[in-house]
Design an enzyme around this catalytic site. Structure first.
Site, PDB file in Angstrom:
ATOM      1  N   PRO A   2       0.853  -1.221   0.037  1.00  8.80           N
ATOM      2  CA  PRO A   2      -0.150   0.166   0.029  1.00  8.80           C
ATOM      3  C   PRO A   2       0.852   1.235   0.227  1.00  8.80           C
ATOM      4  O   PRO A   2       1.818   1.309   0.692  1.00  8.80           O
ATOM      5  CB  PRO A   2      -0.777  -0.184   1.221  1.00  8.80           C
ATOM      6  CG  PRO A   2      -0.533  -1.316   1.819  1.00  8.80           C
ATOM      7  CD  PRO A   2       0.655  -1.865   1.266  1.00  8.80           C
ATOM      8  N   GLU A   3       0.610   2.223  -0.812  1.00  3.57           N
ATOM      9  CA  GLU A   3       1.163   3.452  -0.475  1.00  3.57           C
ATOM     10  C   GLU A   3       0.539   4.262   0.567  1.00  3.57           C
ATOM     11  O   GLU A   3      -0.471   3.930   0.916  1.00  3.57           O
ATOM     12  CB  GLU A   3       0.926   4.073  -2.014  1.00  3.57           C
ATOM     13  CG  GLU A   3       1.563   3.428  -2.979  1.00  3.57           C
ATOM     14  CD  GLU A   3       2.189   4.056  -4.481  1.00  3.57           C
ATOM     15  OE1 GLU A   3       2.383   4.933  -4.420  1.00  3.57           O
ATOM     16  OE2 GLU A   3       2.378   3.098  -5.292  1.00  3.57           O
ATOM     17  N   LYS A  52       4.411   5.237   5.367  1.00  3.78           N
ATOM     18  CA  LYS A  52       3.588   3.854   5.423  1.00  3.78           C
ATOM     19  C   LYS A  52       3.439   3.364   6.663  1.00  3.78           C
ATOM     20  O   LYS A  52       2.863   2.439   7.151  1.00  3.78           O
ATOM     21  CB  LYS A  52       4.340   3.053   4.681  1.00  3.78           C
ATOM     22  CG  LYS A  52       4.323   3.591   3.040  1.00  3.78           C
ATOM     23  CD  LYS A  52       5.304   2.448   2.184  1.00  3.78           C
ATOM     24  CE  LYS A  52       5.115   3.043   0.583  1.00  3.78           C
ATOM     25  NZ  LYS A  52       5.850   2.318  -0.275  1.00  3.78           N
ATOM     26  N   ARG A 186      13.716   9.580  11.314  1.00  2.91           N
ATOM     27  CA  ARG A 186      14.304   8.854  10.003  1.00  2.91           C
ATOM     28  C   ARG A 186      13.534   8.917   8.988  1.00  2.91           C
ATOM     29  O   ARG A 186      13.976   8.240   7.880  1.00  2.91           O
ATOM     30  CB  ARG A 186      14.734   7.357  10.417  1.00  2.91           C
ATOM     31  CG  ARG A 186      15.650   7.093  11.666  1.00  2.91           C
ATOM     32  CD  ARG A 186      15.790   5.727  12.015  1.00  2.91           C
ATOM     33  NE  ARG A 186      15.056   5.015  12.007  1.00  2.91           N
ATOM     34  CZ  ARG A 186      14.816   4.525  13.420  1.00  2.91           C
ATOM     35  NH1 ARG A 186      15.247   5.125  14.556  1.00  2.91           N
ATOM     36  NH2 ARG A 186      13.768   3.850  13.904  1.00  2.91           N
ATOM     37  N   ARG A 354      12.386  -2.294  -8.167  1.00  4.86           N
ATOM     38  CA  ARG A 354      11.003  -2.229  -8.555  1.00  4.86           C
ATOM     39  C   ARG A 354      10.938  -2.065  -9.870  1.00  4.86           C
ATOM     40  O   ARG A 354      11.596  -1.060 -10.249  1.00  4.86           O
ATOM     41  CB  ARG A 354      10.070  -1.320  -7.621  1.00  4.86           C
ATOM     42  CG  ARG A 354      10.070  -1.479  -6.038  1.00  4.86           C
ATOM     43  CD  ARG A 354       9.302  -2.474  -5.706  1.00  4.86           C
ATOM     44  NE  ARG A 354       7.882  -2.427  -5.950  1.00  4.86           N
ATOM     45  CZ  ARG A 354       7.104  -1.898  -5.059  1.00  4.86           C
ATOM     46  NH1 ARG A 354       7.451  -1.247  -4.012  1.00  4.86           N
ATOM     47  NH2 ARG A 354       5.779  -1.843  -5.524  1.00  4.86           N
TER      48      ARG A 354
END
Ligand SMILES: [Zn+2]
Length: 364
Positions: A2-3, A52, A186, A354
């Site tokens: 999922p984005e 995310k 981070r 990807r």
């Protein structure tokens, strides 16, 4: 995977379903039993997403309704941090009149976050059948029967009107407010958040010789962008994904950020990624191969292609007013098909692990 827009929708869903409620927290699978015991009985006081990462804030159990008393998250808040990774999903079930369960999520029982980017061909739905739902027939509310956990449920959150089950996460842990701050430090800025810092993004892109195509998937550069938003934002900006970040003018990087803000907030509002302008949606329905279907010459029916061509599955699939999946993107999963703007075949190449899709005529 999922984005970010999906994770923000989850955060809103949890706030709407559970805010202020003392939750029963358990780990039917057992792997999160210790964490569940720490949170059990505490009240949900916050629900946030950053990229995310989903953070659910639990205050002490002994405050009365925080919405009434004004109690918010603070240094004594414990946070449930979860990350769905590639295979994680939240499944919701609840009373038909529970907010969100019936509305934004779309069905009384539904999975969010399941392999949103790629899926095998063929008809499919994220909406699971309503199994256990009993209406009292009165207008004062509806009864419902809690479903048994399905599969390996890491954590179950039970509130007044609904239950949420998490399966297959990459991360599921209880952290302190201090530890949450360290996690956030981070991460790069998140275009969906109001505190998303465009200048931090511009600086990160500009100091690296790494290609901008790789940088957009680096969660330390920008949080929440996944493979679809990466490909689509670079196409819309007319930027070659293989260009080093530091070679891009700052104004171009700012424009990419502004476009991500627009696209991703729209995705969070509507539950699906749509990047095409209406005037560019040609080549959509004309291409059966693109839809994942070819005619079966024997029966005359359309059957799913089995040659590995995948289609993109989104939560709005099947909704009558949604932009069809085969018209939602400029380049994502459109390799070999004509560019919607110039007609040149869309290219594909692996970048940062990807597949990257782009038009080398439009993106220079
Ligand atoms: Zn093109």
């Amino acid at each position: 995977m999922p984005e970010g827009h999906t994770v923000h929708r989850l955060a809103r869903t949890f706030a709407s379903l559970y805010s202020g409620q003392a939750l029963r927290v358990s780990s039917p699978q057992g792997r999160f039993a210790d964490g569940a015991a720490v949170l059990d009985g505490r009240r949900l006081v916050a629900s946030e997403a950053w990229g995310k990462q989903l953070f659910l804030g639990f205050g002490p159990a002994d405050v009365s309704d925080p919405q009434v008393t004004g109690v918010t998250s603070g240094s004594d808040t414990l946070w449930l941090r979860t990350h769905l990774g590639l295979y994680g999903a939240w499944t919701f079930a609840g009373a038909p009149d529970a907010p969100e369960v019936a509305h934004a999520i779309g069905a009384p029982r539904r999975r969010i976050g399941e392999r949103e980017t790629t899926a095998p061909t063929g008809p499919s739905s994220l909406v699971e059948p309503v199994e256990t739902q009993v209406s009292t027939g009165s207008t004062s509310g509806a009864e419902w029967i809690m479903p048994d956990p399905r599969g390996q449920v890491r954590v179950r959150l039970l509130g007044d009107h609904a239950v949420a089950d998490l399966t297959g996460p990459t991360a599921c842990e209880v952290i302190t407010a201090e530890e949450k701050t360290a996690v956030e430090a981070r991460l790069g800025p998140d275009p969906i958040r109001d505190d998303g810092d465009v200048e931090a993004f511009v600086a990160a892109v500009g100091r690296s010789r790494v290609t901008v195509g790789q940088q957009l998937l680096d969660q330390a550069v920008v949080a929440g962008v996944g493979n679809i938003y990466r490909a689509e934002a670079l196409f819309r900006a007319g930027v070659d994904p293989l260009r080093p970040g530091r070679d891009l003018p700052a104004a171009t990087v700012r424009a990419i950020w502004d476009d991500l803000v627009t696209l991703m907030r729209d995705g969070a509002a509507h539950g699906a990624i749509v990047t095409t302008r209406p005037s560019d949606r040609r080549y959509g329905s004309a291409t059966r191969r693109e839809r994942g279907y070819v005619p079966d010459l024997g029966s005359g029916e359309h059957k799913p292609v089995l040659d590995g061509r995948r289609r993109t599955r989104q939560n709005t699939d099947g909704a009558p007013d949604a932009v069809p999946a085969d018209q939602a993107f400029y380049v994502y999963h459109r390799d070999g098909l004509p560019c919607r703007v110039c007609g040149t075949p869309v290219l594909v190449k692996e970048l940062a692990g990807r597949n990257l899709f782009w038009c080398d005529a439009c993106q220079t």
